[in-house]
Design an enzyme around this catalytic site. Sequence first.
Site, PDB file in Angstrom:
ATOM      1  N   HIS A 153       0.868  -1.071   0.122  1.00 57.38           N
ATOM      2  CA  HIS A 153      -0.214   0.017   0.074  1.00 57.38           C
ATOM      3  C   HIS A 153       0.883   1.235   0.101  1.00 57.38           C
ATOM      4  CE1 HIS A 153      -3.163   2.871   1.085  1.00 57.38           C
ATOM      5  NE2 HIS A 153      -2.665   3.163   2.245  1.00 57.38           N
ATOM      6  N   GLU A 195     -10.822   2.063   3.170  1.00 56.27           N
ATOM      7  CA  GLU A 195      -9.694   1.454   3.423  1.00 56.27           C
ATOM      8  C   GLU A 195      -9.795   0.150   4.085  1.00 56.27           C
ATOM      9  OE1 GLU A 195      -6.764   4.085   5.030  1.00 56.27           O
ATOM     10  OE2 GLU A 195      -6.278   5.018   3.271  1.00 56.27           O
TER      11      GLU A 195
HETATM   12 CA    CA Z   1      -5.837   3.936   7.235  1.00 57.03          CA
END
Ligand code: CA
Length: 458
Positions: A153, A221
Amino acid sequence: MNTGLNETHDPNLKSWVESANDPNTDFPIQNLPLCVFLTHDEQDDLDFEAQGVLIGDQVLDINMLLQSGMFDADEYNDVAEVFERPDWSVLARKPDMVREARRVLQRFLRDDSIGGQQVRRLRRKSLRSISETRFVAPFLVANYTDFYASIHHASTVGAMFRPDNPLLPNYKHVPIGYHGRASSIVVSGTDIRRPKGQQSPPDDNPSAGPTFGPCKLLDYELEIGALIGPGNTLGEPISIANARDHIFGLCLLNDWSARDMQKWEYQPLGPFLAKNFASTISPFVVTLEALEPFRCPAEPRPASDPRPLPYLFDENDQRTGGYDITLEVYLQSADMLKRGLSPIRLSRGSFKNLYWTLAQLVTHHTSNGCNLQPGDLLGSGTVSGPTPESRGCLLELTWDGIGPDGKPKPRKPIELPSGEKRIFLADGDTVIFKAFCEREGFRRIGFGECRGTILPAL
Ligand code: CA
């Protein structure tokens, strides 16, 4: 304490709750996630909160077992104290009781448990269907910290802003995190109001000045939340060898994010209003005890990466500090719902790919003496894997890289079965996270769901 596999993980255990023996259930008798649900007192006409564990498609009402006198004998004194509270805060403080609580509840739920007419009546009375139950947070979240532990990420997002130098030089040395806000943590099923905020001037017209209005780049997320158990006294760090004993259990966490607001506000102090308008947790705590069979080595680091500093390094943690949890994201638009189209899967990844282990996050958080408290929530950060299908947010999923002109290519929309397209979330969209663990020789266990639907801005 997490002391390895024991009789509660036996894959051959079965329950008299038939749905718990379905090989696809998230909640077999080997899992028993903890929850708190609302129940109604007919006499006083009042709702109150009660503890339960999930079994198959049912919730076992622990209060009902207490009232029946099941835990009156002396041998149950300790476990009764844990069960007498309306939430799980006492058990969180007493990690050595987790296995005992599991053992006692398993004994009641096992298909080979003996029982006369009275027990059969109690079995009927103490179950309620999950689909007809309203859940609340398993205990009050005291503080919330969000990390950034997925290198995949961090690298993909970093490449959007710094194509030549995606990872900042500190990343491989220090677990990056920030303090979030506990007051806006909501439980799965709560609608999420699209936030309003300041957004940067357009890239091609910086002198236009910022604007204020509904977020245009709303994202989810995909994270795992670690709920803290005993915690530490202010000034006294937790060593990495003991760090896992301070994690009570895990849940799913959606750290909703307003990307346009984030881009404008994050420098130099980090995320603020782009993150704190809402974060959703799943209502079920899967204990580390239940996750024992699914421990795995920490993600191997390339030989060229720096070795973590000694306070963050432990051989045992490297060998067994990862958790092999499959994580999935699904999306259903309002139009899909109306037309009876099932949610579609946007991604699938694994929690085992994190660069930092949970123990390293706890150790680092307390290394300066900061005190973690029972009920604190630590977010892992967006869990993304090495492949494009395993990206844990839309910011990454719809990213198409940098073009030959050195500028980002237009984002690649996701096509929905309704014919609609998405780059970020639209009003009416429902985002659903799921997670489960599978390993040869053990029963599959799951986390249930973490879901939220986007409401239009006010
Ligand atoms: Ca986060």
